[in-house]
Motif scaffolding. Structure first.
Motif, short mmCIF file in Angstrom:
data_model
loop_
_atom_site.label_atom_id
_atom_site.label_comp_id
_atom_site.label_asym_id
_atom_site.label_seq_id
_atom_site.Cartn_x
_atom_site.Cartn_y
_atom_site.Cartn_z
N GLU A 200 34.74 42.45 39.61
CA GLU A 200 35.47 41.78 38.55
C GLU A 200 36.78 41.17 39.02
OE1 GLU A 200 34.49 41.20 35.40
OE2 GLU A 200 32.57 42.02 36.05
N THR A 201 37.29 41.59 40.16
CA THR A 201 38.55 41.05 40.68
C THR A 201 38.33 39.76 41.47
OG1 THR A 201 38.51 42.23 42.82
CG2 THR A 201 39.40 43.42 40.91
N GLN A 202 37.09 39.41 41.70
CA GLN A 202 36.77 38.23 42.51
C GLN A 202 36.43 37.04 41.63
OE1 GLN A 202 37.15 38.48 46.13
NE2 GLN A 202 38.23 40.12 45.05
N PRO A 203 36.45 35.82 42.20
CA PRO A 203 36.13 34.63 41.41
C PRO A 203 34.78 34.76 40.71
CG PRO A 203 37.02 33.99 43.55
CD PRO A 203 36.83 35.48 43.59
N GLN A 205 32.41 32.78 40.15
CA GLN A 205 31.24 32.20 40.82
C GLN A 205 30.66 33.11 41.91
OE1 GLN A 205 34.32 30.92 40.85
NE2 GLN A 205 34.92 30.18 42.89
N ASP A 206 31.42 34.15 42.29
CA ASP A 206 30.94 35.07 43.32
C ASP A 206 30.32 36.34 42.74
OD1 ASP A 206 31.93 33.33 45.23
OD2 ASP A 206 33.85 34.37 45.43
N HIS A 207 30.41 36.53 41.44
CA HIS A 207 29.99 37.79 40.84
C HIS A 207 28.51 38.11 41.09
CE1 HIS A 207 33.51 38.25 37.75
NE2 HIS A 207 33.92 38.10 39.00
N LYS A 208 27.64 37.14 40.88
CA LYS A 208 26.20 37.41 41.01
C LYS A 208 25.83 37.75 42.44
CE LYS A 208 21.61 35.66 39.80
NZ LYS A 208 20.85 34.57 39.16
#
Length: 322
Positions: A200-203, A205-208
């Protein structure tokens, strides 16, 4: 005040700082750190073109390096910092007080003293000592991603929590995708739950992709002390509705379906959520299989007892009908 522009005022006369053994150690550390010390990076950042002079290998090399530093078009506190680093070499092998004496007499600002001390420790592979300085709250972040990368690659055998401690203290941005993946993989093996909340702390678009990496790592790399715990943690994560869809899509239809326990993991997840009939639907191919020392046929019998006539369990689990 000490005159840093005078070589003899900076370096004690008759002191042999760079013996062959010292030179070999520095070159060995440079190779270990991927071909570049943090001192090399610092020289490059300050546009001091003198990398070939460190470590000084011949008579006059140290004096030439001193000359290049003092003639560089940089502020005096940067010159003092570079000279302090060189005197740290002297402190380590000759006079333990010479670097600190220089720092005091030249009035080296305290925050520069701290960061150089930390970078010197890193270059000498003293990772725990380095973090005592490089996480100091007075410091402006410098080389943060490079430092994290080194700690992930080399610091874990010393203390597996060093990369996590540094990241939490400094919060490097992880703009390098390879470093983001490397740190996330490290974190997942340290704690699957911490890695999950890190997503959750990352952009956005990178979550998946990070979530899929989390599932990958859980199924590929079980912890040696308690292998089943990793998958247990994965099954019980507080997934969002979107993540639930990613989870099942990846393990039933995507790349993750090739893992031996992919379908088992989906079934176990559905059972953990109380989705019994849905679990049976996806688990029809698992008759006779074991998962975390549990026989799926035993699970079938328990679910049969619980659901009664609400679902035709036997026909679903009958291997002859697959």
């Amino acid at each position: 005040m000490l005159d840093i522009y005078e070589f003899s005022a900076v370096f004690p006369s008759g002191t042999e700082i760079y013996s062959q053994n010292v030179q070999n150690n520095i070159r060995s550390n440079r190779r270990t750190l991927g071909g570049s010390l943090f001192f090399d990076k610092l020289l490059g950042q300050l546009h001091v073109k003198s990398g070939y002079l460190y470590p000084p290998a011949k008579d006059g090399n140290l004096e030439e390096l001193h000359e290049k530093i003092i003639n560089a078009e940089i502020a005096d506190h940067y010159k003092q910092s570079l000279l302090y680093y060189l005197l740290k070499d002297c402190s380590a092998f000759e006079d333990a007080e010479v670097a600190e004496t220089f720092a005091k007499k030249s009035h080296l600002p305290h925050k520069y003293w701290i960061v150089i001390q930390g970078l010197w420790n890193l270059d000498h592979l003293e990772f725990e000592a380095a973090l005592e300085y490089l996480t100091h709250p007075s410091l402006l972040p410098a080389f943060t991603e490079d430092i994290l990368c080194v700690l992930i690659e080399h610091g874990k055998p010393v203390n597996k929590h060093l990369p996590l401690a540094y990241y939490n203290a400094v919060r490097p941005p992880l703009t390098n995708p390879d470093l983001q993946k490397s740190y996330f993989t490290y974190l997942a093996r340290l704690s699957l739950i911490q890695a999950y909340f890190f997503i959750e702390t990352q952009p956005v678009q990178d979550h998946k992709s990070l979530f899929q990496l989390l599932v990958d790592d859980a199924l590929q790399h079980s912890r040696s002390d308690s292998p089943s715990n990793v998958v247990d943690e994965l099954i019980n994560l507080p997934l969002t509705e979107e993540q639930e869809a990613w989870f099942e899509e990846y393990l039933l239809e995507g790349k993750g379906r090739t893992y031996h326990a992919a379908r088992d993991t989906v079934v176990a997840r559905r059972l953990a959520l109380g989705k019994y009939t849905e679990a049976i639907e996806v688990g029809q191919q698992l008759s006779g299989r074991r998962f975390n020392d549990i026989n799926w046929d035993g699970i079938k019998n328990m679910v049969t007892t619980s659901l009664g006539s609400r679902v035709e369990i036997d026909s679903v689990f009958d291997p002859s009908k697959i």
